[in-house]
Design an enzyme around this catalytic site. Structure first.
Site, mmCIF file in Angstrom:
data_model
loop_
_atom_site.group_PDB
_atom_site.id
_atom_site.type_symbol
_atom_site.label_atom_id
_atom_site.label_comp_id
_atom_site.label_asym_id
_atom_site.label_seq_id
_atom_site.Cartn_x
_atom_site.Cartn_y
_atom_site.Cartn_z
ATOM 1 N N GLY B 307 0.519 -1.115 -0.098
ATOM 2 C CA GLY B 307 0.225 -0.439 -0.032
ATOM 3 C C GLY B 307 1.183 0.870 -0.336
ATOM 4 O O GLY B 307 1.723 1.278 -0.877
ATOM 5 N N SER B 308 1.039 2.064 1.241
ATOM 6 C CA SER B 308 1.008 3.829 0.448
ATOM 7 C C SER B 308 2.352 3.716 1.265
ATOM 8 O O SER B 308 3.234 4.735 -0.014
ATOM 9 C CB SER B 308 0.086 4.832 1.307
ATOM 10 O OG SER B 308 -1.451 4.681 0.840
ATOM 11 N N THR B 309 3.181 2.729 1.141
ATOM 12 C CA THR B 309 4.501 3.111 1.874
ATOM 13 C C THR B 309 5.198 3.103 0.708
ATOM 14 O O THR B 309 6.376 3.632 0.237
ATOM 15 C CB THR B 309 5.237 2.026 2.915
ATOM 16 O OG1 THR B 309 4.550 0.818 2.000
ATOM 17 C CG2 THR B 309 4.315 2.136 4.029
ATOM 18 N N PHE B 310 4.948 2.722 -0.800
ATOM 19 C CA PHE B 310 5.221 2.537 -1.533
ATOM 20 C C PHE B 310 5.852 4.155 -2.739
ATOM 21 O O PHE B 310 6.137 4.371 -3.553
ATOM 22 C CB PHE B 310 4.789 1.301 -2.843
ATOM 23 C CG PHE B 310 5.085 0.100 -3.270
ATOM 24 C CD1 PHE B 310 5.133 -0.570 -1.787
ATOM 25 C CD2 PHE B 310 5.443 -0.113 -4.670
ATOM 26 C CE1 PHE B 310 6.044 -2.023 -1.284
ATOM 27 C CE2 PHE B 310 6.171 -1.699 -4.051
ATOM 28 C CZ PHE B 310 6.441 -1.868 -3.209
ATOM 29 N N LYS B 311 4.486 4.678 -2.241
ATOM 30 C CA LYS B 311 4.189 6.195 -2.375
ATOM 31 C C LYS B 311 5.398 7.179 -2.494
ATOM 32 O O LYS B 311 5.458 8.019 -3.383
ATOM 33 C CB LYS B 311 3.030 7.142 -1.940
ATOM 34 C CG LYS B 311 1.883 6.078 -2.229
ATOM 35 C CD LYS B 311 0.690 7.289 -1.141
ATOM 36 C CE LYS B 311 -0.490 6.238 -1.757
ATOM 37 N NZ LYS B 311 -1.966 6.706 -0.947
#
Lengths: 167, 586
Positions: B307-311
């Site tokens: 999820g958002s940790t990839f942003k």
């Protein structure tokens, strides 16, 4: 049959040498056996040492220490408790002790007025909470509880964490 | 009972003829009962130098001379060192597998001598009595089975392998005949569950099946031939490892998670300072007797859509390529539709957002738009350089391959940019964040302690230092003013990003809004990064303490805060504010 004197002496000398060598070898053999025995003992001692080392690590494992500390009402260190030696300037004994210089610590202790004698220990073994309280109340006035042998960081955190639980 | 005796020779002094010499020399003065050749002479009836006497004397003389020679040889010339060298070999053999320590030399695994109990059924008086006595020490043993073993025909039956010292004493005190002990080496992990997954489990025979014990088996057993008795030093710090495990355990229990993982990496060396997986395992217990679900090392051997940790990765490559600046504005007013895929925001702001705000509010729409600017090809290439598309295991053998999009089209790039449609291990994410923390060099994580300063050469440059630092600043804002607020620590600024990802539905398309993976990935201290940290909870449930919410900001982020607060002083980091300032703030 007659033997010349020198032949007899020569034979005697040879016999003496052989006997001496034999005795020396026997002695060496005895020593060797002792060495072997000691080596065997060493093996056993090393085995015992390994078990003792493992037990020491088990007893001092962080999980056990934490559980024990929590029963004493201690809590994990918070960042505000981490200080430098310079922060301890008002407590010269502690500063020197934490800097790992026992001579300076002793000198500073001599320069300070003698502390009043500590209150007498309660005669019976104290309960965990009871034993935590006196050291906690003593800590702010005497932050130099840590001995020079304690590594600086450990000393800073342990003595202070005792102090903080009092607040 | 009749016995045929040889005829007695007459004592008349008559000299019989000399019998021919046979193959064997009978001692003088005795009679060979098999010799039927007739009466013989008595000894001493001939002169002192009778031929036979000379022969016998010669035999004796030769025998004694040989004995004397050999005795002298043994007494005087035997190899002096035989006894000593054999004893020394025994000393060295007592170490049969090298110890494992942490980076500070604290013992994590060692081998001790243990005693295994066996029975010699032939010497057992009463199998029933012995079996009952044994069950007082080992209550879990089956009495019928024991009796069968104790009354078997063999001379050697193992009763129990590797007893503890107290068990051995108890069996000794039973004073049963036919029970014997044999010495065996036993691997022990004195810190119990600490770093259990990392150290590894063994099977019933004591052979390692996972972890460092398996991966480094050759190095550890080199000790047996006397070449490598040096302990193997791991990169982990057992104190920090304990803090990570304790905090992860507490959070996983609080949120009734199905699993959890946490990793701390040194951003400058790639060393793993702590690596935890929840539920924990105890390496002292054979793998067969531990729950299957617990045996997975979720830090390296399980993949998650993060999820958002990839942003953060998406923004980092955008900054690196000059496509973005922190202030660049993207339209996030409407859900984004690519092909048949509709991208929504969880916390919809419904306005134009800067890159900083896209991270702080965790906007999927904004990130997908950034990915469109970057391009699918470049995003795939960058994720590859960041180690996200290949297994990242350190030295361990058990490792999961990432699950990647089959082809990187526009849709796949858009979802991958915010961590969906791509599943990686927590360790891989930590390594990616470490690269951002060290000014842009990706280092392969290692579980072995490195000598200072020789790590940077093995890394590969993935980001410009400026882009890396800008990314850290953006992450710091996420913690200071965004969704990651609960990860912060007074005195130790944390930079990072939360990630709450819904898990794919089991056996079907789409995502399950009730089952999610909550994680926090970050770096500390933000002003001079030293460590990367990832904490992940698999399927956390809302708890009363968090108002029933189970998003990463309230589940994983507080774990990071508590871990950093406790671990940073242990790692020698000084708080960024002085003692007085922190005291005043409290």
């Amino acid at each position: 049959m007659t033997l010349s004197r020198s032949t007899v002496l020569g034979f005697a000398g040879l016999l003496a040498l052989a006997a001496g060598l034999y005795l020396a070898k026997t002695e060496a053999e005895r020593v060797r056996e002792r060495v072997a025995g000691l080596q065997e003992q060493l093996v056993e001692e090393r085995k015992a040492l390994r078990i003792a080392e493992a037990e020491l690590v088990w007893r001092a494992a962080p999980a056990r220490i934490e559980a024990a500390a929590r029963t004493l009402g201690l809590e994990p260190v918070v960042p505000g408790q981490v200080i430098t030696v310079a922060d301890l300037s008002r407590a010269p004994v502690a500063a020197a002790a934490l800097a790992g210089d026992p001579v300076a610590a002793a000198a500073a202790a001599r320069a300070r007025p003698p502390r009043p004698p500590p209150p007498p220990e309660p005669p019976e073994p104290a309960t965990p909470t009871a034993s935590a309280t006196p050291s906690a109340s003593a800590a702010p006035t005497a932050p130099a509880l840590a001995s020079p042998q304690v590594p600086a960081q450990a000393a800073a955190t342990t003595s202070l964490s005792v102090a903080e639980t009092d607040q | 009972m009749t016995r045929v005796l040889p005829p007695k020779p007459k004592a008349d002094g008559a000299r019989p003829a000399k019998p021919p010499l046979k193959g064997r020399a009978a001692p003088a003065g005795t009679y060979d009962p098999l010799d039927m050749s007739g009466p013989r002479s008595r000894p001493g009836t001939r002169g002192p130098l009778d031929g036979r006497m000379v022969f016998l004397l010669g035999c004796f003389a030769f025998g004694f001379a040989a004995l004397a020679f050999r005795a002298g040889q043994v007494a005087l010339f035997r190899d002096v060192d035989v006894a000593r060298t054999s004893a020394r070999a025994a000393v060295e053999q007592s170490v049969d597998r090298a110890d494992i320590t942490d980076r500070n030399g604290v013992l994590l695994a060692t081998s001790v001598t243990a005693f295994s109990l066996y029975a010699d059924p032939e010497r057992i008086w009463d199998p029933v009595e012995t079996a009952r006595a044994l069950r007082t020490v080992f209550p879990q043993m089956d009495e019928a089975g024991l009796i069968r073993k104790l009354s078997s025909k063999s001379r050697f039956e193992f009763i129990q392998r590797r007893l503890t010292p107290s068990q051995k004493r108890a069996v000794w005190e039973l004073a049963q005949p036919g029970l014997e002990f044999v010495e065996e080496s036993r691997r022990v992990y004195p810190q119990g569950q600490l770093a259990g997954h990392l150290l590894g489990l063994s099977n019933r025979d004591g052979d390692p099946v996972t972890g460092i014990e398996r991966a480094m088996n050759d190095r550890l057993t080199a000790a047996a031939d006397g070449t490598g008795t040096e302990p193997l030093a791991l990169s982990i710090d057992s104190r920090v490892q304990h803090v990570v495990e304790a905090e992860l355990d507490q959070a996983a229990r609080l949120h009734q998670a199905a699993g959890g993982a946490a990793v701390i990496l040194d951003v400058h060396t790639g060393e793993v300072i702590a690596s935890a997986s929840w539920p924990q395992v105890d390496p002292n217990v054979p793998a067969g007797r531990q729950a299957n679900a617990a045996q997975v090392n979720r830090a390296v051997n399980a993949v998650y859509e993060m999820g958002s940790t990839f942003k953060v990765f998406t923004v980092a490559v955008g900054l690196n390529d000059g496509i973005l600046s922190p202030d660049k504005v993207y339209d996030a007013r409407q859900p984004l539709t690519i092909g048949n895929r509709r991208i929504n925001d969880f916390h919809a702001e419904n306005r134009a957002l800067t890159v900083q705000e896209i991270l702080s509010h965790s906007s999927n729409i904004g990130t997908a738009r950034i990915a469109a600017d970057i391009g699918a090809l470049r995003l795939e290439e960058f994720f590859g350089r960041l180690g996200l598309t290949a297994p990242v295991a350190g030295e361990l053998k058990e490792v999961s391959r990432p699950i990647l999009p089959r082809r990187w089209g526009r849709i796949q790039a858009a979802t991958a940019s915010y961590g969906h449609g791509i599943a990686v291990t927590p360790m891989a994410v930590a390594a990616g964040y470490a690269a951002i923390g060290n000014d842009g060099t990706w280092l392969r994580p290692t579980f072995l302690a490195r000598a200072d300063g020789n790590a940077a050469a093995s890394g590969r440059s993935v980001l410009s230092p400026i882009a890396a630092r800008q990314t850290v600043q953006l992450m710091r804002e996420v913690v200071a003013h965004g969704t990651g607020g609960r990860a912060d620590v007074d005195g130790y600024p944390v930079a990072g990003k939360t990630g709450t990802a819904e898990k794919p539905r089991t056996g079907g398309g789409g995502y399950d809004s009730d089952r999610r993976v909550s994680s926090f990935a970050g770096i500390f201290p933000a002003d001079a990064p030293r460590y990367a940290i990832v904490v992940l909870l698999d399927e956390p449930q809302g708890a009363a303490e968090t108002g029933g919410v189970a998003t990463a900001g309230v589940t994983a982020a507080p774990v990071v805060s508590r871990v950093v607060a406790r671990a940073a002083p242990l790692l020698g980091l000084m708080p960024r504010r002085t003692y007085a300032e922190l005291s005043a703030a409290r």
